[in-house]
Design an enzyme around this catalytic site. Structure first.
Site, PDB file in Angstrom:
ATOM      1  N   ARG A 109      58.285  39.474  37.524  1.00 52.91           N
ATOM      2  CA  ARG A 109      57.871  40.153  38.763  1.00 52.91           C
ATOM      3  C   ARG A 109      59.076  40.142  39.682  1.00 52.91           C
ATOM      4  O   ARG A 109      59.582  39.076  40.053  1.00 52.91           O
ATOM      5  CB  ARG A 109      56.684  39.422  39.408  1.00 52.91           C
ATOM      6  CG  ARG A 109      56.407  39.912  40.811  1.00 52.91           C
ATOM      7  CD  ARG A 109      55.084  39.439  41.357  1.00 52.91           C
ATOM      8  NE  ARG A 109      53.983  40.177  40.759  1.00 52.91           N
ATOM      9  CZ  ARG A 109      52.747  40.206  41.242  1.00 52.91           C
ATOM     10  NH1 ARG A 109      52.441  39.510  42.329  1.00 52.91           N
ATOM     11  NH2 ARG A 109      51.800  40.892  40.638  1.00 52.91           N
ATOM     12  N   HIS A 136      53.416  48.837  38.419  1.00 53.62           N
ATOM     13  CA  HIS A 136      52.593  47.648  38.130  1.00 53.62           C
ATOM     14  C   HIS A 136      51.749  47.961  36.883  1.00 53.62           C
ATOM     15  O   HIS A 136      50.522  48.068  36.956  1.00 53.62           O
ATOM     16  CB  HIS A 136      51.720  47.331  39.347  1.00 53.62           C
ATOM     17  CG  HIS A 136      51.150  45.944  39.340  1.00 53.62           C
ATOM     18  ND1 HIS A 136      51.431  45.006  38.358  1.00 53.62           N
ATOM     19  CD2 HIS A 136      50.295  45.332  40.215  1.00 53.62           C
ATOM     20  CE1 HIS A 136      50.781  43.890  38.632  1.00 53.62           C
ATOM     21  NE2 HIS A 136      50.087  44.055  39.742  1.00 53.62           N
ATOM     22  N   ASP A 225      45.169  50.433  47.934  1.00 53.48           N
ATOM     23  CA  ASP A 225      45.967  49.205  47.879  1.00 53.48           C
ATOM     24  C   ASP A 225      46.450  48.925  49.300  1.00 53.48           C
ATOM     25  O   ASP A 225      46.292  49.765  50.201  1.00 53.48           O
ATOM     26  CB  ASP A 225      47.144  49.432  46.901  1.00 53.48           C
ATOM     27  CG  ASP A 225      47.947  48.169  46.610  1.00 53.48           C
ATOM     28  OD1 ASP A 225      47.494  47.063  46.946  1.00 53.48           O
ATOM     29  OD2 ASP A 225      49.057  48.301  46.057  1.00 53.48           O
ATOM     30  N   CYS A 265      43.505  46.470  43.413  1.00 49.76           N
ATOM     31  CA  CYS A 265      44.178  45.473  42.569  1.00 49.76           C
ATOM     32  C   CYS A 265      44.112  44.072  43.164  1.00 49.76           C
ATOM     33  O   CYS A 265      44.276  43.096  42.435  1.00 49.76           O
ATOM     34  CB  CYS A 265      45.623  45.898  42.319  1.00 49.76           C
ATOM     35  SG  CYS A 265      46.659  45.921  43.789  1.00 49.76           S
ATOM     36  N   ARG A 293      42.364  41.479  33.912  1.00 47.07           N
ATOM     37  CA  ARG A 293      43.812  41.215  33.760  1.00 47.07           C
ATOM     38  C   ARG A 293      44.007  40.215  32.620  1.00 47.07           C
ATOM     39  O   ARG A 293      44.902  40.343  31.796  1.00 47.07           O
ATOM     40  CB  ARG A 293      44.398  40.621  35.055  1.00 47.07           C
ATOM     41  CG  ARG A 293      44.464  41.542  36.254  1.00 47.07           C
ATOM     42  CD  ARG A 293      45.497  42.629  36.096  1.00 47.07           C
ATOM     43  NE  ARG A 293      46.852  42.141  35.888  1.00 47.07           N
ATOM     44  CZ  ARG A 293      47.699  41.738  36.851  1.00 47.07           C
ATOM     45  NH1 ARG A 293      47.326  41.796  38.114  1.00 47.07           N
ATOM     46  NH2 ARG A 293      48.923  41.320  36.561  1.00 47.07           N
TER      47      ARG A 293
HETATM   48  N1  NVA Z   1      51.349  47.131  46.042  1.00 47.46           N
HETATM   49  C1  NVA Z   1      51.173  45.695  46.136  1.00 47.46           C
HETATM   50  C2  NVA Z   1      50.461  45.179  44.935  1.00 47.46           C
HETATM   51  C3  NVA Z   1      50.201  43.701  44.934  1.00 47.46           C
HETATM   52  C4  NVA Z   1      49.542  43.230  43.689  1.00 47.46           C
HETATM   53  C5  NVA Z   1      52.521  45.020  46.315  1.00 47.46           C
HETATM   54  O1  NVA Z   1      53.472  45.420  45.639  1.00 47.46           O
HETATM   55  O2  NVA Z   1      52.624  44.108  47.126  1.00 47.46           O
HETATM   56  N1   CP Z   2      46.925  42.279  41.608  1.00 49.09           N
HETATM   57  C1   CP Z   2      47.934  41.390  41.446  1.00 49.09           C
HETATM   58  O1   CP Z   2      48.933  41.645  40.750  1.00 49.09           O
HETATM   59  O2   CP Z   2      47.727  40.221  42.105  1.00 49.09           O
HETATM   60  P1   CP Z   2      48.784  39.064  42.357  1.00 49.09           P
HETATM   61  O3   CP Z   2      49.813  39.596  43.327  1.00 49.09           O
HETATM   62  O4   CP Z   2      47.970  37.938  42.935  1.00 49.09           O
HETATM   63  O5   CP Z   2      49.433  38.677  41.052  1.00 49.09           O
END
Ligand code: NVA
Ligand code: CP
Length: 311
Positions: A109, A136, A225, A265, A293
């Site tokens: 990530r 994602h 989101d 999400c 997930r």
């Molecule tokens: N769009 C959000 C998703 C978090 C799971 C982010 O990137 O923070």
């Molecule tokens: N939806 C998702 O990826 O959640 P986290 O940021 O908690 O991993």
């Protein structure tokens, strides 16, 4: 064990896999979930190690990969930028060479997609995108599996995306091309989809709407989101104003199909991108979505490490 002669497969963007491969993954997800619910032990990844590298915060992604690897009989190691050399300027290519000699699969990530692409180019083992600024894919894998569980195939269906044209939106758009469905997008002015950044082949599978109510009309799935994704916190005040009219509320769900579901999400901000009565209401499938997930990523780990199993 991790030494490979041929280049490994990676899951860096949704379009890295074909429709037939996703259909296989959805079926394996269903079987793995069913076995798990029946308390059947399934340890195909004994002695395999997943390394998880986090440059941004996470609850679901860490938990589902770590628990999933454990449930498949393997081990998971958590690294973050704060406590490793990754945060002290070690080149990503060097990190990839070393980490992929000591593990069987890597999940990352991070910020720019370029970072994960460079890591993968120097990795001897499969690399999974656990979220970048641009995409994602693991989340959309679980989301579409969740849709399939509730409604059957997503082919030909309409997904309404309300809000920011972020990593989630881009991945929905790629998925629409691979799996042949439509995405109706409504973003505030100035936050529109950038097709090149989204990695799209064309514009056949999405349509943009100025009014979010028009995007939601007759949709089979309404989703949104956060207004400010991780890494964009400095824009929070400006975004809070710009996105004020892009909340998924009960009126918006009413114009979607009667059987439409709501997804997010997570983490969610009630009163911002979604009204509490929607996310906590009867059309919301967010808890199934989060749980899936775990099951979908177990199918993904199995596929990347063992290939397609003979039925
Ligand atoms: N769009 C959000 C998703 C978090 C799971 C982010 O990137 O923070
Ligand atoms: N939806 C998702 O990826 O959640 P986290 O940021 O908690 O991993």
């Amino acid at each position: 064990m991790n030494q490979k002669n041929s280049a490994p497969r990676h899951f860096l963007q949704f379009k890295d896999f074909s429709r037939a491969e996703f259909e296989y993954l959805f079926e394996r997800t269903r079987q793995i979930k069913q076995q798990f619910k029946a308390y059947q032990k399934y340890w195909p990844l004994t002695d395999r190690t997943l390394v998880m590298i986090f440059e941004k915060a996470s609850t679901r992604t860490r938990l589902s990969f770590e628990a999933g690897m454990h449930q498949l009989g393997g081990a998971a190691i958590y690294l973050n930028t704060r406590d490793s050399q990754l945060g002290r300027g070690e080149p990503v290519e060097d990190a990839a060479e070393v980490i992929s000699r000591m593990s069987d699969i890597v999940m990352i990530r991070t910020y720019e997609q370029d970072i994960i692409e460079r890591f993968a180019a120097h990795s001897r083992v499969p690399v999974i995108n656990g979220l970048t600024n641009e995409y994602h894919p693991c989340q959309i894998l679980a989301d579409i599996y969740t849709f399939v569980e509730h409604h059957g195939s997503i082919q030909g269906k309409t997904v309404a995306w309300i809000g920011d044209s972020n990593n989630m939106c881009n991945t929905w758009l790629q998925a629409a091309e691979v799996l042949d469905f439509n995405v109706h997008v409504s973003t505030p002015p100035g936050y529109e989809v950038e097709p090149e950044r989204a990695g799209l082949y064309g514009t056949d599978h999405f349509e943009e709407f100025a009014d979010p109510m028009d995007a939601a009309r007759d949709a089979d799935l309404v989703t949104t989101d956060v207004w400010t994704s991780m890494g964009f916190e400095a824009e929070n005040a400006v975004r809070t104003k710009a996105f004020a009219d892009w909340q998924v509320d009960a009126d918006m769900m009413k114009v979607a199909k009667p059987e439409a579901v709501f997804m997010h999400c997570l983490p969610a901000h009630r009163g911002e991108e979604v009204a509490a009565e929607v996310i906590d209401g009867p059309k919301s499938v967010v808890w199934d979505e989060a749980e899936n997930r775990l099951h979908a990523q177990k199918a993904l780990l199995e596929f990347l490490l063992l290939g397609k199993l003979r039925s």
